[in-house]
Every structure is written in C-alpha cells, then in structure tokens.
Design an enzyme around this catalytic site. Structure first.
Site, PDB file in Angstrom:
ATOM      1  N   HIS A   1       0.967  -1.168  -0.040  1.00 54.39           N
ATOM      2  CA  HIS A   1      -0.209   0.091  -0.038  1.00 54.39           C
ATOM      3  C   HIS A   1       0.748   1.167  -0.135  1.00 54.39           C
ATOM      4  O   HIS A   1       1.917   1.373   0.508  1.00 54.39           O
ATOM      5  CB  HIS A   1      -1.102  -0.015   1.098  1.00 54.39           C
ATOM      6  CG  HIS A   1      -1.968  -1.087   1.210  1.00 54.39           C
ATOM      7  ND1 HIS A   1      -3.028  -0.955   0.452  1.00 54.39           N
ATOM      8  CD2 HIS A   1      -2.109  -2.240   1.724  1.00 54.39           C
ATOM      9  CE1 HIS A   1      -3.791  -2.243   0.293  1.00 54.39           C
ATOM     10  NE2 HIS A   1      -3.261  -2.843   1.275  1.00 54.39           N
ATOM     11  N   HIS A   2       0.435   2.243  -0.537  1.00 52.93           N
ATOM     12  CA  HIS A   2       0.979   3.557  -0.728  1.00 52.93           C
ATOM     13  C   HIS A   2       1.397   3.974   0.861  1.00 52.93           C
ATOM     14  O   HIS A   2       0.435   3.999   1.643  1.00 52.93           O
ATOM     15  CB  HIS A   2       0.286   4.547  -1.470  1.00 52.93           C
ATOM     16  CG  HIS A   2       1.191   5.776  -1.903  1.00 52.93           C
ATOM     17  ND1 HIS A   2       1.492   6.742  -1.146  1.00 52.93           N
ATOM     18  CD2 HIS A   2       1.603   6.006  -3.292  1.00 52.93           C
ATOM     19  CE1 HIS A   2       2.160   7.692  -1.840  1.00 52.93           C
ATOM     20  NE2 HIS A   2       2.357   7.128  -2.978  1.00 52.93           N
ATOM     21  N   PRO A   3       2.575   4.620   0.880  1.00 53.58           N
ATOM     22  CA  PRO A   3       2.999   5.082   2.018  1.00 53.58           C
ATOM     23  C   PRO A   3       2.424   6.473   2.494  1.00 53.58           C
ATOM     24  O   PRO A   3       2.497   6.610   3.839  1.00 53.58           O
ATOM     25  CB  PRO A   3       4.664   5.207   1.927  1.00 53.58           C
ATOM     26  CG  PRO A   3       4.910   5.411   0.441  1.00 53.58           C
ATOM     27  CD  PRO A   3       3.407   4.638  -0.157  1.00 53.58           C
TER      28      PRO A   3
END
Length: 374
Positions: free
Chosen positions: A233-235
């Site tokens: 998942h995108h940070p």
C-alpha cells in the site's frame, strides 16, 4: 578497428551511429549504460579478456549476456599485456566515449584511467560507474546491487510492515546507475559540440539509489520523517494498494476525493464518502487499515476481470498483478511490441526487450547478436 555497424549490410542506422564507444564494463550497471547507446546505433566495441585467460566475464551464450551485450562488437584484449594495451589506446584515441566501472585502483593499474586516456584524446568522454564514488572514505570498496539497496535505504522501505528489510526483485541500483550514466554521457556529447572538449562523467550506485528514492527521501530531507515499510500500500495516501479479488490480486488507486467518490459510488453503501473515517484524504490515511480491510472484503466477492472492467468504467485506475508469462501475454504489452527478435546461429531466434523510448522520427536499431569472438 572492427567495421562500423552502419557499414554492415542490412543494418539500419540510428541517431547515435556517429558515435564510437569503447566498453570496458563488467557486471550489470556499466553494460546497461552502454546498451542504451548501442540500441540507438552507437558503434560499441566491447573489450573482454581472452577466453580461457582466467579473466572471462561470463557465459557468452547465456540469456543475460545476450540481453546486456546485444548489438556490440567484441575484441579480446588482455589489458595487463603491454601490446594489447597499446591496441586499446589506438581504439580510445579515435573513440568518442569510453565507459568503465572498475574500482579506482584497477583502472589506474591498467592504465585506462581518465587522466591517461584524455591526455591522448582531449575530446574523449569518459564514463565511470562506481559503488560509492571516485573519492571519499568508501571509494575503494567494492559494491553490488543488494549492498547498495541496503545502504541506500531502499530495503528499509520495502516489504510488509514488521517483516524486516526486503530487497527489491530487480537490481535497482545497478539499473538506476546505468540509466543515469547514459543520460550523463549524452549530456556530455551535447556539451562537446559547443566546447570541443571531452570530460569525465561519474555516477555511483549509492548516488543513483538515493536519487531513485525520490519522494521517500524527501520525506526525510524536507519533513524530517523516517519512512518505514508499508507493504503493497502507498506510504502516504489511501486507498492505493493491492487487494485480493476472488481469483487473484489487483492494484487499485482511488486516492483523492474525486477518485474515492467514484469508488464509493461503485461499491455502494458499505463504503461511503461521507463516512467520518473516510471523508477527507487525511482521515482516509489515518484509518487506512480499516479502509483497506473493508475494500479487501468487497473485492473478494468478484474475480479480477469483473473489478477491472467496473473500475475502468468509472475512471478509477486499476490493474491485475501479473506473473511474467502473463505480462507478455497481455494485449496492451503485445500491442506496444516490446519484444525484438535476435537470430542466434544454430540456436534459433531469441526475444529481448526493445528499447522503451519511442520517437516520432528517430528509431532505435534492430538488436543484433553479440559476437562470440572478434
């Protein structure tokens, strides 16, 4: 000097076919830089130790050698031998570019350092890739990609949360350094057209790795925040990550109010844009674990193809997670024509990736089999 490739019958010319490049590289980063020049028509003469001399650089029949050294000429020279070194000097005296990625003591010991070669040919552009740079406390250390992935911070932000460091599945720092050196060499060629002078172009694996950290590095340098692992998942934004459909995984990017609203319209009342937990980008990120769990449960109800069709209909970016064989069977990849064919004498044809740049007028040259011997 071997025949210029543009003189070879049936060989297409390319926009770099006026450049002569001497390839002294080893491993992956240096050969990657040179391959970009060869792809666009540069006349590349690769120098390797004679077969059986104990200094061989790998199996010339391997897929990796074919991939890295296509469209190059080959000359076997033992640079420890005075006569062979004199023959190399004849080549570099007439060359435009020399590329090497030896440690500093090696190139000085062999007499192929920038100072020596540029004194003979002031127009020479000399490209170097090193592990840590040409100077500094680590400059004489050897380095390979995984060492730099660790020291450059990539492994600290790769992998699932709490699982410890994970290396990327490709040689990121090698490829990054190769890309950047190729760009630097072409910048130097452009500058030479005005000044008439060559110069030394330097890239290190650690510098290239830091440059490719991009926004993750900026989180520290600008905001003082140490990024950690976030898995798939995108940070910094949500929802943007990997979810499990009924028959496999897919990536969905519904970041921002507009795209998230479209996702909510598609998924119905179980995910609502007016839910206080998800009403703003900041709230969605704060409650990203709850949001991702909810989306996983919804996406699991249908196969990937269903979701990809529905998500694309409402304009939410998405795509399947594909294995390598599936990648090259994908209709869009096939439409782009990413494969080029090389005829291997006695072994049939092989597919290699074409150069990924497309221009409106200029074209890369069809790849050729690397010769087995000059």
């Amino acid at each position: 000097m071997p025949a210029h490739p543009s003189d070879i019958a049936g060989r297409a010319s390319g926009p770099l076919d006026d450049l002569v490049v001497i390839d002294l590289t080893v491993a992956r980063a240096g050969p990657t830089a040179v391959r970009y020049l060869a792809d666009w028509g540069a006349h590349v003469i690769r120098i390797e130790p004679p077969a059986g001399s104990g200094g061989g650089l790998g199996d010339r029949a391997s897929a990796d050698y074919l991939n890295l050294h296509r469209s190059k000429s080959l000359m076997e020279l033992d640079l420890k031998d005075e006569g062979d070194r004199a023959r190399l000097y004849e080549l570099t005296d007439a060359a435009d570019i020399v590329v090497e990625n030896n440690r500093a003591p090696v190139k000085f010991r062999l007499g192929v350092d920038y100072e020596t070669l540029s004194a003979r040919n002031p127009r020479l552009i000399y490209g170097s890739i090193s592990g840590y740079g040409q100077h500094g406390p680590y400059s004489e250390r050897g380095a390979v990609d995984q060492i730099i992935q660790g020291m450059g911070g990539l492994m600290s932000i790769t992998g699932p949360p709490g699982a410890g460091p994970v290396r990327a599945g490709i040689a990121v720092s090698d490829l990054a350094a190769g890309h950047q050196l190729a760009i630097g060499l072409l910048i130097a060629v452009h500058e030479r057209a005005r000044s008439g002078k060559g110069q030394w172009v330097q890239v290190s694996l650690i510098e290239a790795m830091l440059a490719f950290l991009d926004f993750q590095a900026a989180r520290w340098t600008v905001d003082g925040e140490v990024p950690t692992t976030e898995g798939n998942h995108h940070p910094t934004v949500a929802p943007m990550g990997t979810y499990t459909a009924a028959d496999g995984h897919l990536n969905v990017a519904a970041m921002g109010d507009r795209l998230f609203g479209r996702l909510c319209d598609l998924l119905g009342p179980r995910v609502r844009a007016d839910d206080p937990r998800f009403a703003t980008s900041k709230q969605r990120y704060a409650h990203r674990d709850e949001l991702n769990d909810l989306l996983d449960s919804l996406f699991a109800e249908q196969p990937r193809a269903y979701w990809i069709e529905k998500l694309n209909e409402v304009g939410v970016p998405c795509g399947p997670v594909l294995a390598m064989d599936e990648v090259f069977a994908d209709p869009q990849v096939q439409h782009l024509g990413m494969l080029a064919h090389i005829d291997r004498p006695g072994a049939g044809s092989a597919n290699v990736l074409r150069n990924s740049i497309t221009m409106s007028r200029s074209q890369s040259v069809p790849p050729r089999m690397p010769p087995q011997q000059a």
